[in-house]
Enzyme design. Structure first.
Site, mmCIF file in Angstrom:
data_model
loop_
_atom_site.group_PDB
_atom_site.id
_atom_site.type_symbol
_atom_site.label_atom_id
_atom_site.label_comp_id
_atom_site.label_asym_id
_atom_site.label_seq_id
_atom_site.Cartn_x
_atom_site.Cartn_y
_atom_site.Cartn_z
ATOM 1 N N SER A 22 92.441 25.071 69.400
ATOM 2 C CA SER A 22 90.987 24.916 69.241
ATOM 3 C C SER A 22 90.359 24.003 70.279
ATOM 4 C CB SER A 22 90.678 24.373 67.856
ATOM 5 O OG SER A 22 91.185 25.263 66.888
ATOM 6 N N HIS B 250 83.528 28.756 56.129
ATOM 7 C CA HIS B 250 82.629 27.651 56.413
ATOM 8 C C HIS B 250 81.196 27.951 56.009
ATOM 9 C CE1 HIS B 250 85.991 26.615 59.129
ATOM 10 N NE2 HIS B 250 85.635 25.379 58.804
ATOM 11 N N CYS C 231 85.330 25.869 63.314
ATOM 12 C CA CYS C 231 85.329 27.177 62.657
ATOM 13 C C CYS C 231 85.816 28.257 63.623
ATOM 14 C CB CYS C 231 83.920 27.528 62.172
ATOM 15 S SG CYS C 231 83.844 29.176 61.440
#
Lengths: 579, 373
Positions: free
Chosen positions: A299, A342, A355
């Site tokens: 991420s 989310h 997310c």
């Protein structure tokens, strides 16, 4: 009478042969009998950290040697006991073929002070036994920073053929790894020479000529040893890497690879057992993971996807995406790390809470080639040019790469995966630090350097609007400082930290790490910069199989940032060496 | 009888004496240079000892000049038996040096009886040969060998002093040859030595001590172990060769004082000399020895009787054999046997016995005119 005359003629012919025909050659042999040339090693330059803390010391150590000619071979068992060597090993060392019996044979190196005094006391019982002094390098902080500082070793056979090492004495130690190797030329100085007249026993009779050695130049590294030490301590036996860069110059403030090794073992000549032990160690302590290993960045790569989206106009602060815990595309399902989803998030929350679904959408809008463009502009996918050995260049895929390497078209599903730093994307911890640095300094990709006060070398301009970068920095500050942010573990009282967590899948099972065997656990990432208001340091941390980035990697980044920002007196406390 | 009169002085062999004296002085110079301590102020006293022995030697020479050598023929048997006795004493209570018993201790002085024995032996053989009329036949040869040569050879071999043992054998055969040997006996001798060579060689080999075997091995293959067995030979060749044509200059040699050269002031003194004086020096030294030997042969030719001639030949042969074996050894042409260079090498007993032998030789020349007596 005739016999006598013939005898004299034979003698005269022989004398003619020896004195006139072979005279010059035999004169040379008699000179080499008498003259010994000793190299006098120059004191090696000292290596300092950026705050002028010495990292190495030149120390002397003792060796036991033997002049075979003077030794009574019946004493082998006694001497073996004294030196704590096996009798076979001792006899093998003494009976080295093809050497003058007057040349000392090295029996044991690196004697302790106690051993020396013990041997010295018994030396009169063993004629020919001598104690020799050798200069060696002591690495004050042991394994701390070993992958940067490197180690010394004897000339390898290939090196002794290399003209660059021509004036290095054959037994001398030279830099073989890290900074010791890169800057060996200036560190080692110029060896001196002593030409000595000796008798047949090798005793010095007089000094004929001496050139004094020229001390090697000292070297001041950009490394902050306090940061380095705190970080390596924080790895606590886990494998991984950390790189900290000074944001405005590209100076490497710290570069760690865990597990590390003790360069002191090399300084007196490493034994082959110790060497193969290090090379065969499954944890690969000799591998510099900060530059030689590449991992999917997870991420942390979302920073790049976000920048690309903002710059290309496919994304704005207000772009909202609804996350239901994953999306389906054709027959495939792409999950978000948060099973419950989310709900509807905009860019800020999408980064803060990391997310995945948001960035699938962002990736879909951009396409892989535009992501590739921005990743490359931010320094990924190519070597940074740091001079530490065998740097990996990572991989940033695009459609062209896929067509050439995989002989197949690019699929949209792959864009999803690569947009969140999985799939083909791979980067070294150093590259991720360079990326973080460029984001926090206004888009300047600087070449990392290991020297303090080196002029910053600009690799490239990212060509990103400052407003975009400011926006990203604000989001990253949120990751660390806002409730629900994944990087809360990096929050510091010393400075506002901004950063991004990453959890790179090792296998494609979405399962909580604690239920998995360690080797299947995810790699934990954290990239950070601080202070957010006026960035000074950029960090990237990778913990192999560390699980979640927020819990495994972020605390290490925090240690690095805090150690760097500490006032000098507090730093001194950190680096006090206990031993 | 012990009177030196004018006639004696007139006929004295000044050339031989001067030659021998020159060699001795060169020897002393070389001993000084080869044994000097390069790093210390204190110098080795060996050269002073050698000077003292030179004077003792000259005195001994004078003593052996003062009577007619004929007298020696009368006491030859007594001398010979005394010599055998000395060798026996060495065997029983000798002082060991280099793994061999060669010395007898007489208070502060140690001396090597084998050095004197050579001369006694030559006198004995000369006496015996002078009594034989005509050419020597096989029976006579064997008889002389068994009576005079066999016992001392075994004694010397057992000491062990192989060098001196071989030297007396060689002296004996040369003296017999010079005296005149029947063709039959000569042929037999040659065949016998050829046939028995491997046989005797084997006995000799197994009787040799380790260091003696090593020397022979080193001679055959000096490169086998340049720093061990062959070391001496190689370093000697290096010393001689490194002198070149002009030499390194006196006191500039390094092979000797730095101890690369073993036995640098005794057996290998020639190498030490050659290193410092080069080809010029060695040629000069060789001509001195040539004068010495040719003069000895001339003395033998001019001797007034058979005993004198055989005696002079024996002594000259002895010097020649020593000279050639030693030089051959230092030049790597012969195996290393512990044989010194006459008048050059350090060693009191050897120097004295050489001067005495020289005295006998000059005696023969000086009293060559039977008319005067």
């Amino acid at each position: 009478m005739i016999v006598i005359i013939i005898g004299f003629l034979v003698v005269i012919m022989r004398l003619w042969q020896l004195q006139i025909l072979q005279g010059a050659e035999l004169r040379k042999i008699s000179e080499s009998n008498r003259l010994r040339v000793f190299g006098v090693p120059a004191p090696r330059g000292i290596i300092f950290d950026r705050n002028n803390v010495p990292l190495v010391k030149n120390t002397s150590y003792f060796c036991a040697s033997l002049i075979p000619e003077e030794f009574d071979f019946r004493n082998v068992p006694m001497l073996a006991k004294l030196l704590k060597l096996s009798e076979e090993e001792l006899s093998r060392k003494i009976n080295r073929k093809g050497q003058s019996p007057f040349t000392p044979v090295r029996l044991k190196e690196g004697l302790s002070f106690n051993e020396v005094s013990f041997i010295e006391a018994r030396r009169s019982d063993f004629p020919g036994l001598i104690i020799e002094i050798e200069v060696s390098r002591q690495y004050i902080y042991g394994s701390v920073g070993a992958h940067v500082i490197g180690y010394l070793g004897r000339l390898s056979p290939e090196q002794s053929q290399n003209p660059a090492f021509r004036d290095v004495p054959p037994a001398a130690f030279i830099g073989q790894w890290g900074v010791e190797k890169i800057y060996d030329q200036s560190l080692r100085g110029t060896a001196g020479q002593r030409i000595i007249e000796v008798d047949a026993f090798g005793r010095e009779i007089r000094l004929l000529k001496e050139t004094t050695p020229v001390k090697g130049q000292d070297l001041t590294l950009s490394i902050d040893i306090a940061l380095q030490k705190e970080v390596e301590k924080a790895f606590e036996g886990r494998a991984g890497a950390m790189v900290a860069l000074k944001v405005d110059t590209g100076e490497v403030l710290g570069l760690a690879s865990a597990p590390s090794f003790d360069p002191n073992k090399f300084a007196k000549g490493i034994t082959s057992d110790e060497w193969s032990g290090l090379m065969l160690d499954k944890k690969l302590p000799m591998l510099n993971r900060a530059v030689q290993s590449q991992y999917p960045p997870g991420s942390t790569f979302k920073i790049i996807t976000a920048i690309a989206g903002l710059e290309e106009g496919t994304l704005s602060d207000e772009t909202a995406v609804t996350c239901r815990g994953g999306i389906s595309f054709g027959k495939w399902h792409f999950g978000c790390w948060k099973k419950g989803g989310h709900n509807t998030v905009m860019l800020h929350r999408a980064l803060v809470e990391s997310c995945d679904v948001y960035f699938y959408e962002a990736g879909k809008r951009l396409g892989i080639d535009r992501i590739h463009d921005y990743a490359t502009r931010l320094g990924l996918g190519k070597e940074t040019g740091i001079m530490l050995g065998n740097e990996k260049k990572g991989l940033i895929p695009d459609t062209q790469w896929k067509a050439e390497k995989k002989k197949s078209p690019w699929f949209l599903g792959e864009t999803f995966v690569n947009a969140i730093g999985q799939g083909y994307v791979a980067a070294t911890p150093l590259q991720m630090a360079v990326m973080m640095q460029a984001v926090s300094n206004g888009g300047r990709v600087l070449q990392p350097t290991l020297l303090r006060d080196a002029a910053p070398a600009l690799l490239s301009e990212a060509g990103v609007r400052p407003s975009t970068l400011d926006e990203i920095k604000r989001h990253l500050a949120g990751v660390v400082n806002e409730p629900g942010g994944t990087g809360g573990a990096a929050r510091s009282a010393l400075a506002t930290v901004g950063g991004k967590t990453g959890t790179a899948q090792v296998v494609s099972i979405r399962k909580d790490s604690k239920f998995l065997a360690e080797k299947f656990r995810d790699h934990a990432w954290f990239v950070a910069f601080a202070p957010v208001e006026k960035p000074a340091i950029a960090v990237s941390v990778m913990v192999e199989h560390g699980g979640h980035g927020g819990s495994a990697a972020a605390p290490i980044a925090k240690k690095a940032i805090e150690a760097y920002l500490l006032p000098d007196d507090k730093k001194k406390e950190l680096i006090n060496v206990q031993n | 009888m012990f009177r030196i009169d004018r006639r004696l002085l007139q006929n004295f062999d000044w050339l031989s004496f001067a030659t021998v004296l020159a060699i001795t002085l060169i020897g002393i110079m070389t001993i000084f240079s080869a044994t000097r301590q390069p790093s210390e102020a204190a110098q080795s006293p060996l050269y002073i000892k050698q000077i003292i022995w030179m004077f003792i030697g000259i005195a001994g020479m004078t003593a052996f000049l003062s009577f007619d050598y004929i007298w020696l023929s009368r006491i030859s048997v007594h001398l010979y038996l005394a010599g055998i006795l000395l060798l026996l004493i060495v065997m029983i209570s000798g002082k060991t040096g280099m793994g061999a018993q060669r010395w007898i201790n007489l208070g502060p002085i140690a001396f090597q009886p084998s050095e004197f024995f050579k001369l006694m032996f030559i006198i004995m053989v000369a006496q015996y040969l002078s009594l034989v009329s005509g050419e020597i036949d096989l029976i006579q040869l064997l008889r002389i060998f068994l009576v005079i040569v066999f016992v001392p050879f075994i004694l010397l071999f057992k000491q062990p002093d192989l060098g001196t043992g071989v030297v007396i054998l060689l002296i004996f055969f040369f003296m017999v040859l010079a005296r005149g040997l029947q063709k039959k006996a000569l042929v037999f001798l040659l065949i016998a030595s050829l046939v028995s060579l491997p046989f005797v060689g084997n006995i000799v080999w197994s009787g040799l001590k380790g260091y003696q075997k090593n020397r022979l091995i080193a001679f055959v293959d000096p490169e086998a172990d340049p720093s061990g067995i062959g070391y001496q030979i190689n370093q000697s060749k290096v010393a001689v060769g490194s002198g070149g044509f002009f030499g390194k200059g006196y006191l500039n040699g390094t092979q000797g004082p730095f101890r690369f050269l073993p036995e640098r002031h005794t057996d290998f003194i020639f190498s030490a000399f050659a290193e410092e004086w080069g080809a010029m020096g060695t040629l000069f030294l060789l001509s001195l020895y040539l004068i010495l030997i040719l003069r000895g042969l001339d003395t033998a030719r001019k001797a007034k009787d058979v005993f004198g001639r055989t005696l002079a030949l024996g002594i000259t042969f002895m010097f020649s054999i020593y000279f050639f074996v030693n030089i051959g050894m230092t030049l790597g042409m012969m195996p290393v046997v512990g044989i010194p260079l006459p008048f050059m090498s350090y060693g009191g007993t050897a120097l004295l016995s050489n001067f005495i032998s020289m005295g006998v030789l000059i005696n023969v020349r000086t009293r060559r005119f039977s008319l005067f007596y």
